[in-house]
Scaffold this motif. Structure first.
Motif, PDB file in Angstrom:
ATOM      1  N   LYS A 159       0.560  -1.266   0.013  1.00 49.60           N
ATOM      2  CA  LYS A 159      -0.013   0.078  -0.077  1.00 49.60           C
ATOM      3  C   LYS A 159       0.873   1.330  -0.033  1.00 49.60           C
ATOM      4  CE  LYS A 159      -3.936   2.271   2.314  1.00 49.60           C
ATOM      5  NZ  LYS A 159      -4.805   2.103   3.576  1.00 49.60           N
ATOM      6  N   SER A 160       1.873   1.203   0.647  1.00 51.46           N
ATOM      7  CA  SER A 160       3.000   2.518   0.825  1.00 51.46           C
ATOM      8  C   SER A 160       3.507   2.451  -0.490  1.00 51.46           C
ATOM      9  CB  SER A 160       3.778   2.520   1.994  1.00 51.46           C
ATOM     10  OG  SER A 160       4.619   1.137   1.834  1.00 51.46           O
TER      11      SER A 160
ATOM     12  N   GLY B 298       1.814   5.905  -7.237  1.00 48.41           N
ATOM     13  CA  GLY B 298       0.545   5.697  -7.874  1.00 48.41           C
ATOM     14  C   GLY B 298       0.509   4.357  -8.788  1.00 48.41           C
TER      15      GLY B 298
ATOM     16  N   THR C 118       2.155   1.895  -3.448  1.00 53.00           N
ATOM     17  CA  THR C 118       1.218   2.434  -4.338  1.00 53.00           C
ATOM     18  C   THR C 118       0.935   4.074  -4.110  1.00 53.00           C
ATOM     19  OG1 THR C 118       0.055   0.609  -4.330  1.00 53.00           O
ATOM     20  CG2 THR C 118      -0.917   2.352  -4.884  1.00 53.00           C
ATOM     21  N   VAL C 119       0.946   4.423  -2.689  1.00 49.42           N
ATOM     22  CA  VAL C 119       0.871   5.685  -2.400  1.00 49.42           C
ATOM     23  C   VAL C 119       1.958   6.567  -3.038  1.00 49.42           C
ATOM     24  CG1 VAL C 119       0.773   7.136  -0.477  1.00 49.42           C
ATOM     25  CG2 VAL C 119      -0.636   5.140  -0.629  1.00 49.42           C
TER      26      VAL C 119
END
Length: 405
Positions: free
Chosen positions: A326-327, A333, A329-330
């Protein structure tokens, strides 16, 4: 014969060959073989067999469709043979019909009919009597049944003696077969011994003997199915089934697959990335191990070297090194999609590339000795190989065209 073979040979489907089907059964009733009757009406002999015996799935047994001459008054097949079906079996056996013919008439598997005749025939004369067979089947059906070990004190003592000697259930069952070769009542499968130990309330073997098993467990450990597993990561995973369709058909570049290759004793690793459209390879230097944070940082650094339109998604397996997805992807993007458990074919390009990389990084070697310069040189060499799937272009050439465009 008045029947004429149709001139239009366009496939009509099984249900539309009504005239051929009716003529086929007329010829069969006159004594023609399947091959001859099929030839006379102009269909393949396999089609005739399906009409006569019912159609089945060749990969997995499925009860065939009811054939033309199924006995009147018999409804569709149920789980158990009914009494009217057993009467039909007895009548056809007196007529010297084959097991396969009877199975086709009843819409059953041939193994079902064969097993029924073998289990329920008269023990002395060997003849098949339908009402007696029905009574035997009804007598065997009630559950639960007492286990074989509980019914035979001698067998129970022999199994307990083996467990006292720290033997495994499999060793016990083979020892019993050697010791009593001519006494089938003393033969038992190892699964039966496990059932006697683990199933509560049976009382077939002493509960304390479960401690003699090498596993040391007094009860069975349930095995979860793949679809019943607990979530692997704190952050929810987005599964590969939700990945855009453009990634599946490789039509649009920018969708990548990733996975690490592991070194000796799992102490070192190299990350690999493969682009699905071009098969372009990038290698991640992981000098400090493959923890989630190290893999995330290496991925982030590598992804930022690519144009945005060439980094649309990343597909990974459910390895622990992607716990920080998740980090990642943050920060970049780039969405991360996860494969299903035990499904390496969902990352086929990456698995193929990892096999090619083993030429440079053999299994059982320390991968930490390879610096980033050497990894870059290996990637350049792989990306310069002509690939048949690319029309003998190299991945580097194909990627260069995309960047230039």
């Amino acid at each position: 014969m008045d029947f004429e073979i149709r001139g239009e040979r366009k496939p009509q489907g099984r249900r539309k060959l009504r005239a051929e089907r009716a003529e086929y059964f007329r010829l069969v009733r006159q004594g023609y073989s399947n091959k001859e009757a099929s030839r006379l009406i102009g269909v393949h002999e396999r089609t005739g067999r399906e009409w006569r015996n019912g159609r089945t799935n060749p990969n997995r047994f499925r009860a065939p469709a009811r054939p033309e001459w199924a006995p009147a008054g018999v409804s569709g097949p149920s789980r158990y043979l009914r009494e009217d079906e057993r009467i039909h079996i007895a009548d056809r056996l007196r007529e010297k019909a084959t097991v396969r013919a009877i199975a086709g008439e009843l819409g059953r598997s041939p193994s079902t009919i064969s097993r029924e005749i073998r289990r329920n025939c008269h023990p002395d004369s060997g003849s098949y009597r339908p009402h007696a067979a029905q009574a035997r089947a009804d007598e065997r059906r009630p559950r639960p049944k007492p286990g074989k070990i509980a019914l035979n004190p001698e067998l129970r003592a022999a199994v307990q003696a083996g467990l006292d000697e720290q033997w495994s259930p499999e060793q016990i069952c083979h020892a019993l077969r050697r010791t009593f070769p001519d006494r089938p009542e003393m033969h038992v499968a190892h699964e039966t011994i496990y059932q006697a130990l683990y199933v509560q309330g049976r009382g077939e073997l002493r509960r304390e003997l479960a401690g003699a098993l090498r596993s040391g467990r007094a009860r069975r450990k349930p095995q979860r199915q793949a679809n019943c597993r607990q979530p692997r990561f704190t952050d929810p995973m987005v599964m590969i089934s939700e990945r855009p369709a453009e990634a599946e058909d490789r039509a649009v570049p920018g969708h990548w697959e990733g996975d690490p290759i592991i070194g000796k004793d799992g102490a070192s690793a190299i990350g690999t990335l493969v682009e699905r459209h071009t098969r372009y390879v990038m290698l991640l230097h992981l000098p400090n191990g493959r923890t989630a944070e190290h893999v995330r940082d290496a991925l982030t650094e590598t992804v930022r070297t690519l144009p945005a339109h060439l980094m649309r998604s990343l597909t990974w397996d459910q390895g622990s090194e992607m716990a920080a997805h998740k980090s990642f992807t943050v920060a970049t993007g780039v969405p991360v999609y996860f494969c299903d458990p035990a499904s390496p074919w969902q990352r086929g390009s990456n698995e193929n590339t990892n096999g090619l990389l083993r030429q440079y990084f053999p299994k059982g070697t320390d991968l930490s000795v390879h610096g980033p310069e050497h990894l870059a040189a290996v990637a350049v060499q792989l990306n310069g190989r002509p690939r048949k799937t690319l029309g003998w272009e190299t991945p580097a050439e194909r990627l260069h065209k995309l960047v230039a465009a």
